[in-house]
Enzyme design. Sequence first.
Site, PDB file in Angstrom:
ATOM      1  N   PRO A   1       6.597  10.815   2.516  1.00  0.00           N
ATOM      2  CA  PRO A   1       7.191   9.574   2.567  1.00  0.00           C
ATOM      3  C   PRO A   1       6.687   8.340   2.358  1.00  0.00           C
ATOM      4  O   PRO A   1       7.075   7.144   2.479  1.00  0.00           O
ATOM      5  CB  PRO A   1       7.667   9.663   4.022  1.00  0.00           C
ATOM      6  CG  PRO A   1       6.875  10.620   4.662  1.00  0.00           C
ATOM      7  CD  PRO A   1       6.579  11.484   3.752  1.00  0.00           C
TER       8      PRO A   1
ATOM      9  N   HIS B   1      -9.925   3.329   3.973  1.00  0.00           N
ATOM     10  CA  HIS B   1      -9.523   3.534   5.437  1.00  0.00           C
ATOM     11  C   HIS B   1     -10.788   4.240   5.864  1.00  0.00           C
ATOM     12  O   HIS B   1     -10.845   4.337   7.242  1.00  0.00           O
ATOM     13  CB  HIS B   1      -8.329   4.466   5.648  1.00  0.00           C
ATOM     14  CG  HIS B   1      -7.042   3.477   5.766  1.00  0.00           C
ATOM     15  ND1 HIS B   1      -6.958   2.679   6.657  1.00  0.00           N
ATOM     16  CD2 HIS B   1      -5.926   3.477   4.943  1.00  0.00           C
ATOM     17  CE1 HIS B   1      -5.691   2.008   6.547  1.00  0.00           C
ATOM     18  NE2 HIS B   1      -5.185   2.430   5.778  1.00  0.00           N
TER      19      HIS B   1
ATOM     20  N   TYR C   1      -0.633  -5.639   6.658  1.00  0.00           N
ATOM     21  CA  TYR C   1      -1.201  -5.660   5.338  1.00  0.00           C
ATOM     22  C   TYR C   1      -1.625  -6.733   4.565  1.00  0.00           C
ATOM     23  O   TYR C   1      -2.953  -7.092   4.323  1.00  0.00           O
ATOM     24  CB  TYR C   1      -0.381  -4.728   4.279  1.00  0.00           C
ATOM     25  CG  TYR C   1      -0.160  -3.301   4.626  1.00  0.00           C
ATOM     26  CD1 TYR C   1      -0.781  -2.177   4.117  1.00  0.00           C
ATOM     27  CD2 TYR C   1       0.827  -2.841   5.655  1.00  0.00           C
ATOM     28  CE1 TYR C   1      -0.551  -1.019   4.453  1.00  0.00           C
ATOM     29  CE2 TYR C   1       1.016  -1.604   5.989  1.00  0.00           C
ATOM     30  CZ  TYR C   1       0.406  -0.537   5.304  1.00  0.00           C
ATOM     31  OH  TYR C   1       0.531   0.930   5.720  1.00  0.00           O
TER      32      TYR C   1
ATOM     33  N   GLY D   1       2.921   6.278   0.259  1.00  0.00           N
ATOM     34  CA  GLY D   1       2.293   6.338  -0.916  1.00  0.00           C
ATOM     35  C   GLY D   1       0.808   7.186  -0.644  1.00  0.00           C
ATOM     36  O   GLY D   1       0.723   8.311  -1.590  1.00  0.00           O
TER      37      GLY D   1
ATOM     38  N   ARG E   1       9.711   8.506  -1.128  1.00  0.00           N
ATOM     39  CA  ARG E   1       8.778   7.531  -0.794  1.00  0.00           C
ATOM     40  C   ARG E   1       9.430   6.126  -0.159  1.00  0.00           C
ATOM     41  O   ARG E   1      10.288   5.481  -1.118  1.00  0.00           O
ATOM     42  CB  ARG E   1       7.741   7.236  -1.900  1.00  0.00           C
ATOM     43  CG  ARG E   1       6.778   6.288  -1.487  1.00  0.00           C
ATOM     44  CD  ARG E   1       5.811   6.099  -2.492  1.00  0.00           C
ATOM     45  NE  ARG E   1       4.767   5.035  -2.454  1.00  0.00           N
ATOM     46  CZ  ARG E   1       4.151   4.326  -3.217  1.00  0.00           C
ATOM     47  NH1 ARG E   1       4.068   4.864  -4.641  1.00  0.00           N
ATOM     48  NH2 ARG E   1       3.242   3.390  -3.007  1.00  0.00           N
TER      49      ARG E   1
ATOM     50  N   GLU F   1      -5.035  -1.855   8.732  1.00  0.00           N
ATOM     51  CA  GLU F   1      -4.451  -2.074   7.047  1.00  0.00           C
ATOM     52  C   GLU F   1      -4.815  -3.175   6.620  1.00  0.00           C
ATOM     53  O   GLU F   1      -4.919  -3.309   5.323  1.00  0.00           O
ATOM     54  CB  GLU F   1      -2.762  -2.006   7.501  1.00  0.00           C
ATOM     55  CG  GLU F   1      -2.189  -0.686   7.788  1.00  0.00           C
ATOM     56  CD  GLU F   1      -2.594   0.582   7.032  1.00  0.00           C
ATOM     57  OE1 GLU F   1      -3.043   0.360   5.817  1.00  0.00           O
ATOM     58  OE2 GLU F   1      -2.563   1.759   7.543  1.00  0.00           O
TER      59      GLU F   1
ATOM     60  N   HIS G   1      -7.381   2.446  -1.536  1.00  0.00           N
ATOM     61  CA  HIS G   1      -6.796   2.010  -0.484  1.00  0.00           C
ATOM     62  C   HIS G   1      -7.152   2.932   0.692  1.00  0.00           C
ATOM     63  O   HIS G   1      -7.770   2.869   1.627  1.00  0.00           O
ATOM     64  CB  HIS G   1      -5.288   1.610  -0.441  1.00  0.00           C
ATOM     65  CG  HIS G   1      -4.675   1.462   0.988  1.00  0.00           C
ATOM     66  ND1 HIS G   1      -4.534   0.020   1.244  1.00  0.00           N
ATOM     67  CD2 HIS G   1      -4.192   2.051   1.908  1.00  0.00           C
ATOM     68  CE1 HIS G   1      -4.007  -0.093   2.518  1.00  0.00           C
ATOM     69  NE2 HIS G   1      -3.730   1.233   2.953  1.00  0.00           N
ATOM     70  N   GLU G   2      -6.764   4.244   0.487  1.00  0.00           N
ATOM     71  CA  GLU G   2      -6.703   5.394   1.213  1.00  0.00           C
ATOM     72  C   GLU G   2      -8.378   5.790   1.591  1.00  0.00           C
ATOM     73  O   GLU G   2      -8.582   5.894   2.779  1.00  0.00           O
ATOM     74  CB  GLU G   2      -6.109   6.421   1.093  1.00  0.00           C
ATOM     75  CG  GLU G   2      -4.658   6.314   0.659  1.00  0.00           C
ATOM     76  CD  GLU G   2      -3.913   5.698   1.489  1.00  0.00           C
ATOM     77  OE1 GLU G   2      -4.221   5.830   2.760  1.00  0.00           O
ATOM     78  OE2 GLU G   2      -2.991   5.074   1.497  1.00  0.00           O
TER      79      GLU G   2
ATOM     80  N   ASP H   1       6.780   2.280  14.634  1.00  0.00           N
ATOM     81  CA  ASP H   1       7.155   2.176  13.078  1.00  0.00           C
ATOM     82  C   ASP H   1       7.890   0.787  12.619  1.00  0.00           C
ATOM     83  O   ASP H   1       7.729   0.153  11.706  1.00  0.00           O
ATOM     84  CB  ASP H   1       8.198   3.259  12.869  1.00  0.00           C
ATOM     85  CG  ASP H   1       8.150   3.479  11.426  1.00  0.00           C
ATOM     86  OD1 ASP H   1       7.326   3.704  10.864  1.00  0.00           O
ATOM     87  OD2 ASP H   1       9.598   3.711  10.671  1.00  0.00           O
TER      88      ASP H   1
ATOM     89  N   GLU I   1      -4.327   8.186   4.847  1.00  0.00           N
ATOM     90  CA  GLU I   1      -5.808   8.441   5.074  1.00  0.00           C
ATOM     91  C   GLU I   1      -6.581   9.426   5.798  1.00  0.00           C
ATOM     92  O   GLU I   1      -7.396   9.391   6.618  1.00  0.00           O
ATOM     93  CB  GLU I   1      -6.460   7.100   5.352  1.00  0.00           C
ATOM     94  CG  GLU I   1      -6.182   6.570   6.925  1.00  0.00           C
ATOM     95  CD  GLU I   1      -5.042   5.923   7.190  1.00  0.00           C
ATOM     96  OE1 GLU I   1      -4.060   6.130   6.026  1.00  0.00           O
ATOM     97  OE2 GLU I   1      -4.859   5.170   8.064  1.00  0.00           O
TER      98      GLU I   1
HETATM   99  N1  BES Z   1      -2.070   4.611   7.046  1.00  0.00           N
HETATM  100  C1  BES Z   1      -1.163   4.081   6.014  1.00  0.00           C
HETATM  101  C2  BES Z   1       0.525   4.594   6.219  1.00  0.00           C
HETATM  102  C3  BES Z   1       0.963   4.564   7.650  1.00  0.00           C
HETATM  103  C4  BES Z   1       0.740   3.380   8.175  1.00  0.00           C
HETATM  104  C5  BES Z   1       1.647   5.503   7.988  1.00  0.00           C
HETATM  105  C6  BES Z   1       1.093   3.280   9.520  1.00  0.00           C
HETATM  106  C7  BES Z   1       2.450   5.441   9.074  1.00  0.00           C
HETATM  107  C8  BES Z   1       2.225   4.169   9.931  1.00  0.00           C
HETATM  108  C9  BES Z   1      -1.432   4.288   4.559  1.00  0.00           C
HETATM  109  O1  BES Z   1      -2.996   3.878   4.448  1.00  0.00           O
HETATM  110  C10 BES Z   1      -0.778   3.118   3.673  1.00  0.00           C
HETATM  111  O2  BES Z   1      -1.145   1.922   3.997  1.00  0.00           O
HETATM  112  N2  BES Z   1      -0.141   3.439   2.734  1.00  0.00           N
HETATM  113  C11 BES Z   1       0.406   2.755   1.879  1.00  0.00           C
HETATM  114  C12 BES Z   1      -0.360   2.693   0.500  1.00  0.00           C
HETATM  115  C13 BES Z   1      -0.252   1.204  -0.176  1.00  0.00           C
HETATM  116  C14 BES Z   1      -0.737  -0.018   0.952  1.00  0.00           C
HETATM  117  C15 BES Z   1      -1.558   1.169  -1.042  1.00  0.00           C
HETATM  118  C16 BES Z   1       1.791   3.211   1.323  1.00  0.00           C
HETATM  119  O3  BES Z   1       2.204   4.180   1.821  1.00  0.00           O
HETATM  120  O4  BES Z   1       2.586   2.571   0.343  1.00  0.00           O
HETATM  121 ZN    ZN Z   2      -3.111   1.921   4.539  1.00  0.00          ZN
END
Ligand code: BES
Ligand code: ZN
Length: 629
Positions: A291, A324, A410, A293, A583, A343, A320-321, A402, A296
């Site tokens: 779900p 983290h 971000y 992208g 996603r 973030e 990005h990951e 959420d 981390e």
């Molecule tokens: N840690 C996040 C995903 C996340 C945050 C899941 C909060 C659940 C709660 C991950 O590092 C992220 O930011 N993913 C982004 C990547 C993008 C900003 C490059 C995504 O999934 O789109």
């Molecule tokens: Zn992130």
Amino acid sequence: MISMSILACNYQTATETKEKDTTMKTFDEETFQAKLNYTDYHSYARIEEAVVNHLSWNAEVDFDQKVINATATYKINNKKGVDTIYLDSRNLNIKEVRRDDHEGPLGYMAHDRSNFLGTELAIPINPETNTISIDYSTTKGAAALQFLDPVQTAGKKHPFLFTQSQAILARTWIPCQDSPGIRFTYDANVTVPKGMMALMSASNPSEISEDGMYSFEMDQAVPSYLMALAVGNISYQSLGNETGVYAEPEMIEAAAYEFADMQNMVDTAESLYGPYRWGKYDVIVLPPSFPFGGMENPRLTFATPTIIAGDRSLTALIAHELAHSWSGNLVTNAAWEDIWLNEGFTVYFENRIMEEIFGADFANMLAILSYQDLNDEIARLTEEGKAADTRLRVELKDRDPDEGLTAIPYDKGFYLLKLIEETVGREKWDEFLKSYFEKFAFRIMTTDAFVYYINNQLINQNEAWADQIRLDEWVHGEGLPDNCPIVNSTRFIQVEDQLAAWQNGAEPSTLASTEWMTPEWLHFLRNLPNEMSEDQMKSLDDGFGFTNSGNSEIVSAWFEKVIPNNYQKAEEATEEFLIEVGRRKFLVPIYKAILKSDNGKTRARSIYEKARPNYHAVSSETLDKMLLD
Ligand code: BES
Ligand code: ZN
């Protein structure tokens, strides 16, 4: 919910630098400690009473029943000698609870709140208790887990399982103290069907075991949201000293090609902000229903296959990951209200990695796309009456964390850090950040403590800086402060020129677009007129092949533009994309566009009906609200 104070937090004091830096005189340890106090509204754990230190997890993955049967044994630290330890759980089938200093099964209390917080487990303990054990199995309602049938994988022969714990879903597959401020080490023994590999956010195998048994060791303390498991027909390819990639065999070559820069990224990240502290950095490419992208998970980033574009153009997500590994995994947001500390810092760090590897003009394009996302998000939230959610630090009491997961933490976070960098100069800023990661490694940070710390350590060094930055307005104010840095990009100006030429009648084939990379295409697509004729869309599509592009970012930006204009040639591809890809970041805007188009509700619902069984709960929960209410 209980307030937590981290009085025992023994982060290194800054005494060493005291002489050098006169501003340090204003730094008051007690004040700082007080600002590290926080309340986690999303966990039943009582951090100052009794906490878990180590988890031993024994689990068996049952693909027939689609459940995990497990025993979780926790070493505990009864800080205050209390008579109860509180854990989080949600939709778990708890079978038996035991304790090392008690014969036989133990009585315990389960208090179900019937919402995203799940069930509070209250387990009786003594000051002498060392360990508690819980036998349990997961249920169909385990929102973190997605069990995939073979047809949903690349190989089509074996089933697959992956978890997504962040923010508060770890409690749906392991009873735990599900709060980012509580860290524990773990080891695990996991049994899976023969012929399959199991991987965790820990030391990992590189080959499939004969007997389906795997042992894991995670000797660095992590919060529960970083617990992760993936099981499937998975193979491994090394990419460098500390880096490698896992994927289904059908995907491994494409993945290895796409991520060829990974070792370089790790080296670059280390040269910016200090050593990578987690040993190996591997990435697993998951099936398309993942779900997010990326996620981390320490030592093993989980990634969507939609970043495999074939031309290495979407690897900012890996940067990005990886970032983290410092911002988030080392210095962790105390509670989900502070998620911008995870973030925002990570988007900033990601941008710096991309700048080192692909150059400043590339990083600037990413920054501008982030600026557009930020302004769109502020407009949307304001329109929806949620202007308070445009604050960097959001209020999440009584809300699912959420809901705080917008572009604000971000992109607004990123621009604040960029502003600080531009104000104090890169050298001082980098020095500050590096020591921040070092000093608070394996600890939590609250927004208040960070503000106090950076004011004292950095911003107050120069009289003018506080007024130039206006930190409080950024952190606690709504919208975008008017001192937000403006980023310029000559490459985007060239895109805008080509777009203007097209609007004045130039054929797509005559546009100077051969050198464009993904950001340029996204800028082009985002700035297409909202209203386009069938002929215009067709000529673009014939010229650039958007509808059939293998680049998920490009294809979804295209769908968003043509759906409102009822471009029929893209309808089938849109539907296929929505059924294949889970996603959430792509799904939400595409479904929204469909909803707004002619006959949209019927069409969106009919696609959703087919697609929903493929989605992970993170995505279907969001989409249910959008499409079924
Ligand atoms: N840690 C996040 C995903 C996340 C945050 C899941 C909060 C659940 C709660 C991950 O590092 C992220 O930011 N993913 C982004 C990547 C993008 C900003 C490059 C995504 O999934 O789109
Ligand atoms: Zn992130």
